[in-house]
Design a protein around this motif. Structure first.
Motif, mmCIF file in Angstrom:
data_model
loop_
_atom_site.group_PDB
_atom_site.id
_atom_site.type_symbol
_atom_site.label_atom_id
_atom_site.label_comp_id
_atom_site.label_asym_id
_atom_site.label_seq_id
_atom_site.Cartn_x
_atom_site.Cartn_y
_atom_site.Cartn_z
ATOM 1 N N ARG A 42 0.833 -1.207 0.000
ATOM 2 C CA ARG A 42 0.000 0.000 0.000
ATOM 3 C C ARG A 42 0.863 1.251 0.000
ATOM 4 O O ARG A 42 1.509 1.592 0.993
ATOM 5 N N ASP A 92 0.840 1.392 -6.631
ATOM 6 C CA ASP A 92 1.052 0.540 -5.458
ATOM 7 C C ASP A 92 2.081 -0.545 -5.747
ATOM 8 O O ASP A 92 2.596 -0.684 -6.855
ATOM 9 N N TYR A 143 -4.250 -9.463 -1.240
ATOM 10 C CA TYR A 143 -2.847 -9.090 -1.362
ATOM 11 C C TYR A 143 -1.984 -10.302 -1.684
ATOM 12 O O TYR A 143 -1.072 -10.234 -2.506
#
Length: 227
Positions: free
Chosen positions: A57, A62, A90
């Motif tokens: 993040r 990103d 993620y």
């Protein structure tokens, strides 16, 4: 020979802390630091580090997007994703993007340093929680169609032994264990693994494992189930 490492994190204090720990190792050198994905992409191209330690993040581009660009280049360096957030998206997105490892930022220093060495050697590393999530994803049947990479997924080009090695890699066996199973030298196993990755257009053992799950060559046990 010293491993060159690029550290990427949008928090300067965190970035400096990781860099100090890594740079203190005799076999590692921090060659650069970046505070966002765009800078990481630029520095990875300029510095050609062995490993990029990548936050997820960050403002602007990103870490997932940056990882995808970095690992998509010819002779790409390897990426170890390091994040505070232990979320399914993620984990899966990092692996899809080509990361060779996924660890949490609260990992012990020795595990971080070990992870960098493992990734630099061409192997892969996953936090235990990420491994459980990945296995659970496939055990539930949700993993169908999860892409392992950009290469061909046809197995026709593999020899029988290479196919067996792929199945064992997906079962979590390391090279020494596979060598013992077949009664062959570890160097021979490494050659088989490298041939599998090359023929299937895969980056590492993580992608090989995902592909084996997708093709039904390996069936993970559900979390909490028998091993």
């Amino acid at each position: 020979m010293s491993l060159s490492v690029l550290v990427v994190d949008d928090q300067a204090v965190v970035r400096a802390a990781f860099a100090a720990v890594i740079d203190a190792e005799e076999d590692m050198t921090v060659v650069g630091e970046a505070g966002d994905g765009a800078a990481a992409v630029r520095l990875a191209e300029e510095l050609r580090p062995d490993v990029v330690v990548m936050d997820v993040r960050m403002p602007g581009m990103d870490g997932i997007a940056a990882t995808r660009i970095i690992t998509g280049r010819e002779d790409a360096c390897r990426v170890l994703v390091l994040t505070t957030f232990d979320l399914d998206a993620y984990v899966f997105d990092a692996l899809r993007a080509g990361a060779s490892g996924f660890l949490l930022k609260d990992v012990h220093t020795s595990e971080l340093l070990g992870g960098i060495r493992v990734v630099a050697s061409g192997e892969s590393v996953l936090a235990p929680s990420a491994t459980r999530r990945l296995i659970g994803h496939y055990a539930s049947g949700a993993g169908n169609g999860f892409p392992a990479g950009s290469g061909s997924h046809g197995l026709d080009g593999l020899t029988g032994r290479e196919r067996s090695v792929l199945t064992m890699v997906a079962s979590g066996l390391n090279n020494a264990e596979i060598a013992e199973e077949f009664g062959i030298a570890i160097g021979t196993v490494k050659s088989h693994v490298n041939a599998v990755l090359r023929k299937l257009g895969l980056r590492d053992r993580v992608q090989a494992t995902i592909l084996a799950y997708d093709l039904g060559l390996a069936r993970p046990n559900p979390p909490g189930g028998p091993s």
